[in-house]
Design an enzyme around this catalytic site. Sequence first.
Site, mmCIF file in Angstrom:
data_model
loop_
_atom_site.group_PDB
_atom_site.id
_atom_site.type_symbol
_atom_site.label_atom_id
_atom_site.label_comp_id
_atom_site.label_asym_id
_atom_site.label_seq_id
_atom_site.Cartn_x
_atom_site.Cartn_y
_atom_site.Cartn_z
ATOM 1 N N GLN A 195 12.202 75.668 18.784
ATOM 2 C CA GLN A 195 13.073 76.836 18.556
ATOM 3 C C GLN A 195 13.624 76.791 17.033
ATOM 4 O O GLN A 195 14.295 75.863 16.759
ATOM 5 C CB GLN A 195 14.152 77.074 19.402
ATOM 6 C CG GLN A 195 14.691 78.284 19.161
ATOM 7 C CD GLN A 195 16.080 78.371 20.186
ATOM 8 O OE1 GLN A 195 17.173 77.781 20.010
ATOM 9 N NE2 GLN A 195 16.126 79.380 21.182
ATOM 10 N N CYS A 241 22.291 82.285 19.095
ATOM 11 C CA CYS A 241 23.368 81.069 19.020
ATOM 12 C C CYS A 241 24.507 81.626 18.717
ATOM 13 O O CYS A 241 24.621 82.573 17.773
ATOM 14 C CB CYS A 241 22.858 80.007 18.258
ATOM 15 S SG CYS A 241 23.913 78.748 18.019
ATOM 16 N N ARG A 246 23.404 75.586 31.576
ATOM 17 C CA ARG A 246 24.764 74.613 31.668
ATOM 18 C C ARG A 246 24.655 74.065 33.186
ATOM 19 O O ARG A 246 24.808 72.763 33.369
ATOM 20 C CB ARG A 246 25.805 75.331 31.572
ATOM 21 C CG ARG A 246 26.180 75.389 29.948
ATOM 22 C CD ARG A 246 27.232 76.271 29.699
ATOM 23 N NE ARG A 246 27.323 77.699 30.312
ATOM 24 C CZ ARG A 246 28.215 78.396 30.813
ATOM 25 N NH1 ARG A 246 29.410 77.991 30.626
ATOM 26 N NH2 ARG A 246 27.833 79.519 31.334
#
Length: 340
Positions: A70, A101, A226
Amino acid sequence: MLPWLNNDHFPLYLAPMAGVTDMIFRRLCKEQGADVMVTEFVSAEGILQRDDRTRHYTDFDEEQRPLGVQLFGSDGVRMGEAARKIIDWKQPDFIDINFGCPVNKVVAKNGGSSLLKDCPLLASVAREVAKAVPIPVTAKMRIGWDADHVNAVEVAKILEDCGMQAIAVHGRTRAQGYTGLADWDVIGQVADAVKIPVIGNGDIASGLDVEVRRAQTNVKGVMIGRAAMANPWVFKEAKHYLATGTHAPHASVEERFTFMRRHCKLAIERNVRMEELQTMRSMRNRLMNYTKSIPGGKWLRQHFSQIGSVMQLEDIFASYLEHQAAHSHEHASQDSPSLA
């Protein structure tokens, strides 16, 4: 079409997370059943300046394929050059562009989610990278900058037109960061609006979550972030649920410790230039994450916050087992009727 999205495959991606999805963690998640990997984001400028630290982020081993590297940046031509360099070094299966982001230092350089506010620049970045490389290019994005600027459908159509072969959509805005709930309605709208595969991301923590999202939207895969930090077994558990309709038992305390020990040893082997203490310090947060949802997790977290060696990990585990045994014995004696 990307081969891992062919033939009704429904892949589980490990989401790229800075400081988390390094080579070791990706390897461990692959063993637990993650299908597709993406590296932590790397700066296109760092690659072009041949910065060793940046290059280090692009390392992977063959078992981790299919894998994408990425990139983030805001100059499409420079990013295309960086992508070509990465392909010369590493030959990943795809290049992924970061349009999601939310971190200030990335946004301040006009990278990540800041490009959601500038569609012409976003289009130029996507187009130039796709043009520059001989392998597939994909993108990861958020649903918009904030609640007043949710433009995911528009952005997805632009990305499709610019040659992206798949898009991962995180169902939060940049303003939300990681708070609140992911908006799967918007993810569903994106999946309906484009012909290329859409990967849904946000609040996926179990096989049931995967099943529900697959049933309710046209996404072609999901990305787990997460939840994997605390429970890397989530991929195995999700696959078990998708195959059987039943929940697999959660990883036992012993399995968790075996995993923690292995993660620490692999990290020490990988960071040969660092002292064991330095590596173990960098592992503290990781270890504390692995204790979530197990009995006595708070006790473990207190001890892991000071950990400095693998030997100490073994000692903490031994003490933990004694601590838990004493605790359950205490409860048992309190619960039993008095003989007096």
